[in-house]
Design a protein around this motif. Structure first.
Motif, short mmCIF file in Angstrom:
data_model
loop_
_atom_site.label_atom_id
_atom_site.label_comp_id
_atom_site.label_asym_id
_atom_site.label_seq_id
_atom_site.Cartn_x
_atom_site.Cartn_y
_atom_site.Cartn_z
N GLN A 57 35.32 38.07 26.81
CA GLN A 57 34.94 36.55 26.14
C GLN A 57 35.75 36.04 25.03
O GLN A 57 35.53 34.99 24.64
CB GLN A 57 33.15 36.78 25.65
N LYS A 75 32.17 47.36 38.28
CA LYS A 75 31.89 45.96 38.68
C LYS A 75 30.25 45.79 38.49
O LYS A 75 29.90 44.53 38.25
CB LYS A 75 32.40 45.68 39.97
N SER A 76 29.50 46.57 39.13
CA SER A 76 28.02 46.39 38.88
C SER A 76 27.42 46.36 37.61
O SER A 76 26.80 45.60 37.24
CB SER A 76 27.27 47.51 39.68
N ARG A 79 28.33 42.82 36.34
CA ARG A 79 27.71 41.64 36.99
C ARG A 79 26.27 41.69 36.34
O ARG A 79 25.73 40.81 36.06
CB ARG A 79 27.52 42.02 38.45
N ASN A 82 26.19 39.36 33.52
CA ASN A 82 26.64 38.27 33.94
C ASN A 82 27.99 37.83 33.74
O ASN A 82 28.34 36.84 33.54
CB ASN A 82 25.87 37.10 32.91
N ILE A 83 28.96 38.86 34.25
CA ILE A 83 30.44 38.47 34.34
C ILE A 83 30.56 38.40 35.84
O ILE A 83 30.20 38.91 36.57
CB ILE A 83 31.01 39.76 33.86
N ASP A 84 31.31 37.07 36.02
CA ASP A 84 31.75 36.98 37.30
C ASP A 84 32.96 37.83 37.66
O ASP A 84 34.14 37.53 37.53
CB ASP A 84 32.13 35.28 37.58
N VAL A 85 32.51 38.85 38.22
CA VAL A 85 33.77 39.98 38.34
C VAL A 85 34.82 39.53 39.18
O VAL A 85 35.87 39.60 39.04
CB VAL A 85 33.13 41.36 38.84
N LYS A 86 34.54 38.95 40.60
CA LYS A 86 35.48 38.52 41.36
C LYS A 86 36.38 37.35 40.55
O LYS A 86 37.55 37.31 41.05
CB LYS A 86 34.87 37.90 42.72
N GLN A 87 35.89 36.49 40.20
CA GLN A 87 36.64 35.50 39.55
C GLN A 87 37.46 35.92 38.61
O GLN A 87 38.69 35.77 38.47
CB GLN A 87 35.70 34.35 38.86
N ARG A 88 36.98 36.89 37.81
CA ARG A 88 38.04 37.60 36.60
C ARG A 88 39.02 38.29 37.20
O ARG A 88 40.21 38.41 36.66
CB ARG A 88 36.97 38.51 35.64
N ASP A 90 40.30 38.02 40.35
CA ASP A 90 41.15 37.14 40.88
C ASP A 90 42.05 36.30 39.86
O ASP A 90 43.44 36.17 40.22
CB ASP A 90 40.50 36.10 41.63
#
Length: 457
Positions: A57, A75-76, A79, A82-88, A90
């Motif tokens: 952040q 990752k869990s 998540r 409230n972190i968009d793990v895939k987007q972060r 990528d």
């Protein structure tokens, strides 16, 4: 490595949460090198998640080096925050790697590891990030034949390199896997630690240039952790109280000064009314005098706050301070006779505000005499090589209740002093480990004695 035995700890404060930790990480200037000490996987994930979320952040690239946990675990946890793990991932904001691959793929080489971290940190800045936040599980060291001293030496080397790198690293130590001596050694290489969801300043930290590995069996990690935790809580409680008292102090002083100045001005205007009786003028004079007294007390409260905070204690020549205090008091009370005697050339260990205390002591002796020509006698003596005594004598008396309250150092609703003057003297004198006393005297004389440590010429 043998297990570090748990010890029961009394719960004296509210237990910090992961949310508290996240707030602390965001509101403090963090050192480059932190350590997390934990006993459960739940505690580990809560703290590391707070660390990673704050790093993401605040515009940093975050790298997690895992060993016991899996990528899915990390990752869990993110998540759930409230972190968009895939987007972060990528976007390159978040990288999750195997710690053993990073540290041991080519054999453990501390110098090479520091060079690699430096390259990664600078690359993060080049990619537009504010720097690199790195969280690593240190249990990988159980998979190498290197001694733990070698690993901790790497921690000290990294600590030495950290100030020059755009990196914030969080090393993680499982207290159920690292024994007491190992954990205690690790404590010595981290300026701040996270323990029980609390960011703690580490009183056992040793700067890299002073660090030396040791096998001392006297190192007690649990005791060191609990002391760091307790000291941090105590400091935080003190800071919070000081902040609240400061606010109350300012508000009350401001209101008292402004409101009573208005009251005093109004009373003075009324006192100018010619039709008032002599009795009414007398009553107004008494009211004005009391208003002035409270206004003066409000000003003194402001000065108490200024002069009893973070002050300097240093050697000072006593005679010039006394002479200045006497000159100032004489200028304000020109009818007073202030007599001075004592040894010149005496140097004392004193708070930088000693002149304020001396002026207050002399003025206190003047205003409490019921005469138009008050006399105050100031004398200095050196009863021994180590101490200097300053005595202020005048007609009148200091009430027993006032003396006992000051000697106890606390007030109660039924036992309290009449003002702040003597408290101001006491606090300034005690800042330099001096003392005040009220020697026995006859019924018509008040004596205040200040004792300070003498500094050899």
């Amino acid at each position: 490595m043998e297990r570090l035995e748990a010890q029961s700890v009394p719960e004296t404060t509210r237990q910090a949460t992961a949310a508290d930790l996240r707030a602390e990480l965001g509101s403090h200037d963090l050192p480059r090198h932190l350590a997390l000490f934990y006993r459960s996987n739940e505690a580990q994930l809560a703290a590391t998640t707070a660390f990673l979320v704050e790093g993401l952040q605040s515009g940093h690239r975050c790298v997690y080096l895992l060993d016991v946990n899996t990528a899915g675990d990390i990752k869990s946890a993110l998540r759930r925050a409230n972190i968009d793990v895939k987007q972060r991932i990528d976007a390159g904001d978040l990288v999750i790697r195997d710690a053993e691959e990073v540290y041991l793929e080519s054999g453990f080489d501390p110098s090479e590891m520091i060079t690699t971290l430096e390259t990664e940190a600078n690359a993060s800045v080049a990619d537009g990030y504010d720097g690199l936040w790195l969280a690593g599980e240190n249990s990988w060291c159980f998979h190498t034949d290197q001694s733990f001293d070698h690993i901790v030496d790497f921690e000290a080397d990294f600590d030495a390199a950290c100030p020059d790198l755009p990196v914030t690293a969080l090393c993680q130590y499982d207290l159920d896997r690292f024994n007491g001596t190992s954990a205690a050694k690790a404590l010595r290489t981290h300026e701040q630690i996270i323990y029980r969801n609390q960011l703690c300043k580490n009183p056992f930290y040793i700067p890299p240039e002073d660090y030396r590995s040791t096998d001392s069996s006297e190192l007690n990690a649990q005791l060191m952790l609990e002391q760091a935790y307790s000291l941090t809580n105590a400091r935080r409680d003190i800071d919070k109280r000081e902040q609240r008292l400061g606010i109350v102090n300012r508000v009350l002083r401001h209101n008292i000064r402004n409101d009573l100045n208005l009251v005093k001005g109004t009373l003075e205007l009324v006192d100018e009314t010619e039709s008032l009786s002599a009795e009414s003028h007398q009553r107004l004079a008494i009211a004005i005098e009391h208003a002035e007294s409270v206004i003066e007390m409000a000003e003194k409260a402001r000065y108490v706050q200024q002069t009893t905070g973070d002050t300097t204690v240093e050697p000072q020549q006593l005679a010039p301070l006394l002479k200045t205090a006497i000159e100032e008091a004489t200028a304000d009370y020109d009818s007073a006779d202030i007599q001075f005697s004592g040894a010149d050339g005496v140097t004392v260990l004193a708070d930088e505000n000693l002149d304020v205390a001396l002026r207050e002591a002399i003025e206190n002796g003047i205003i409490h005499q019921e005469t138009d020509s008050p006399t105050v006698i100031v004398s200095v003596s050196t009863p021994n090589e180590d101490t200097v005594e300053i005595e202020i004598r005048n007609e009148g008396s200091i009430p027993d209740l006032e003396q006992s309250t000051l000697e106890k150092g606390a007030e109660t609703p039924l036992a309290h002093s009449s003002g702040l003057g003597l408290w101001l003297i006491k606090w300034i004198v005690e800042n330099a480990h001096g003392s005040i006393d009220f020697p026995d005297s006859n019924a018509d004389e008040a004596r205040l004695q200040i004792e300070l440590y003498r500094v050899p010429a």
